[in-house]
Scaffold this motif. Structure first.
Motif, PDB file in Angstrom:
ATOM      1  N   VAL A  30       0.843  -1.198   0.000  1.00  0.00           N
ATOM      2  CA  VAL A  30       0.000   0.000   0.000  1.00  0.00           C
ATOM      3  C   VAL A  30       0.870   1.237   0.000  1.00  0.00           C
ATOM      4  O   VAL A  30       2.032   1.198   0.423  1.00  0.00           O
ATOM      5  N   THR A  31       0.308   2.341  -0.493  1.00  0.00           N
ATOM      6  CA  THR A  31       0.917   3.660  -0.383  1.00  0.00           C
ATOM      7  C   THR A  31      -0.071   4.577   0.320  1.00  0.00           C
ATOM      8  O   THR A  31      -1.257   4.609  -0.047  1.00  0.00           O
ATOM      9  N   VAL A  32       0.382   5.314   1.334  1.00  0.00           N
ATOM     10  CA  VAL A  32      -0.465   6.307   1.999  1.00  0.00           C
ATOM     11  C   VAL A  32       0.147   7.683   1.788  1.00  0.00           C
ATOM     12  O   VAL A  32       1.370   7.839   1.864  1.00  0.00           O
ATOM     13  N   VAL A  33      -0.701   8.655   1.482  1.00  0.00           N
ATOM     14  CA  VAL A  33      -0.181   9.976   1.116  1.00  0.00           C
ATOM     15  C   VAL A  33      -0.794  11.119   1.931  1.00  0.00           C
ATOM     16  O   VAL A  33      -0.227  12.217   1.955  1.00  0.00           O
ATOM     17  N   LYS A  63      -6.070   2.930   5.150  1.00  0.00           N
ATOM     18  CA  LYS A  63      -6.356   2.061   4.006  1.00  0.00           C
ATOM     19  C   LYS A  63      -6.452   0.630   4.482  1.00  0.00           C
ATOM     20  O   LYS A  63      -5.660   0.205   5.335  1.00  0.00           O
ATOM     21  N   LYS A  64      -7.418  -0.088   3.912  1.00  0.00           N
ATOM     22  CA  LYS A  64      -7.599  -1.496   4.285  1.00  0.00           C
ATOM     23  C   LYS A  64      -7.330  -2.382   3.080  1.00  0.00           C
ATOM     24  O   LYS A  64      -7.763  -2.096   1.959  1.00  0.00           O
ATOM     25  N   LEU A  96      -5.536  -6.479   6.543  1.00  0.00           N
ATOM     26  CA  LEU A  96      -4.473  -5.530   6.874  1.00  0.00           C
ATOM     27  C   LEU A  96      -5.033  -4.103   6.857  1.00  0.00           C
ATOM     28  O   LEU A  96      -5.717  -3.721   5.899  1.00  0.00           O
ATOM     29  N   THR A  97      -4.758  -3.346   7.914  1.00  0.00           N
ATOM     30  CA  THR A  97      -5.183  -1.952   7.994  1.00  0.00           C
ATOM     31  C   THR A  97      -3.951  -1.080   8.178  1.00  0.00           C
ATOM     32  O   THR A  97      -3.174  -1.292   9.115  1.00  0.00           O
ATOM     33  N   PHE A  98      -3.795  -0.117   7.309  1.00  0.00           N
ATOM     34  CA  PHE A  98      -2.647   0.785   7.331  1.00  0.00           C
ATOM     35  C   PHE A  98      -3.141   2.177   7.708  1.00  0.00           C
ATOM     36  O   PHE A  98      -4.176   2.628   7.238  1.00  0.00           O
ATOM     37  N   SER A 151       3.560   5.695  10.715  1.00  0.00           N
ATOM     38  CA  SER A 151       2.533   4.845  10.135  1.00  0.00           C
ATOM     39  C   SER A 151       2.431   3.565  10.946  1.00  0.00           C
ATOM     40  O   SER A 151       3.398   3.161  11.618  1.00  0.00           O
ATOM     41  N   SER A 152       1.266   2.948  10.913  1.00  0.00           N
ATOM     42  CA  SER A 152       1.092   1.665  11.584  1.00  0.00           C
ATOM     43  C   SER A 152       0.421   0.687  10.641  1.00  0.00           C
ATOM     44  O   SER A 152      -0.275   1.065   9.691  1.00  0.00           O
ATOM     45  N   LEU A 153       0.687  -0.591  10.908  1.00  0.00           N
ATOM     46  CA  LEU A 153       0.064  -1.691  10.167  1.00  0.00           C
ATOM     47  C   LEU A 153      -0.570  -2.623  11.193  1.00  0.00           C
ATOM     48  O   LEU A 153       0.125  -3.122  12.089  1.00  0.00           O
TER      49      LEU A 153
END
Lengths: 114, 112
Positions: free
Chosen positions: B47-50, B56-57, B61-63, B72-74
């Motif tokens: 995943v990419t978070v911006v 994001k799921k 897995l939840t990011f 960031s957490s996973l």
């Protein structure tokens, strides 16, 4: 799917030898990268290239050089291999210069220098 | 000094358990990526978070990207043996020719 192919999975070389690691990608990506991965140190960037015949030093370029004569191929060269270059080498490519462009990795070449 | 600190370094849990792992920095990032690497293979993007605060799921897995875009957490729900691998976070500060900086990774082992 993007495919990044590294020519060798395992390589054993002697100290002082010149070593070539080859990487080919099939998705017309502009950007290509070479990393080494060592336990406890993570992935460290050696060199990268944003275009044909173009190269830039990463964080640990000493003892290495690269060549990019064609867009799909990026070679890593160890001019005179040393035992401290024993490592897993990972090639990667990406398709854009934007900040969130993902990297596509090959499966790695495990190099042992004796 | 490591720019991205991942914790814990190693984690061994039983199938079915939940877990959360972290990627922390004192620097602000334009984006953070999470990769998983299985033995004998290269890392694969998860995943990419911006956006600060973004969640994001991806199945179990939840990011999450921190509000200040420094961490960031996973979170994995009901872990399975197939989740075993090395989890890498990578951050980019943005700008022309910006490069990814990787953390050292978290080795996760899920026992059947």
């Amino acid at each position: 799917d993007v495919k990044v192919t590294q020519s060798s999975r395992y390589l054993v070389k002697r100290t002082g030898e010149k070593v070539f690691l080859e990487c080919v990608q099939d998705m017309d990506h502009e950007n290509m990268f070479w990393y080494r991965q060592d336990p406890g140190l993570g992935l460290r960037l050696i060199y990268f290239s944003y275009d044909v015949k173009m190269k830039e030093k990463g964080d640990i370029p000493e003892g290495y050089s690269v060549s990019r004569e064609k867009k799909e191929r990026f070679s890593l060269i160890l001019e005179s291999a040393s035992t401290n270059q024993t490592s897993m080498y990972l090639c990667a490519s990406s398709g854009a210069r934007t900040y969130n462009s993902p990297l596509h990795f090959g499966n790695g070449t495990r190099l042992t220098v004796t | 000094t490591q720019l991205l600190e991942q914790s814990p370094q190693f984690l061994s849990i039983q199938e079915g358990e939940n877990l959360t792992v972290y990627c922390n920095s004192s620097s602000v990032f334009s984006s953070l990526q999470w990769y998983r690497q299985e033995p004998g293979e290269g890392p694969v993007l998860l995943v990419t978070v911006v956006t600060g605060g973004e969640v994001k799921k991806l199945k179990r897995l939840t990011f999450q990207f921190g509000d200040a875009r420094k961490d960031s957490s996973l979170h994995i729900t009901a872990a399975q043996p197939g989740d075993t691998g090395l989890y890498l976070c990578a951050g980019e500060r943005g700008g022309a020719n910006s490069k990814l900086t990787f953390g050292k990774g978290i080795t996760l082992s899920v026992r059947p």
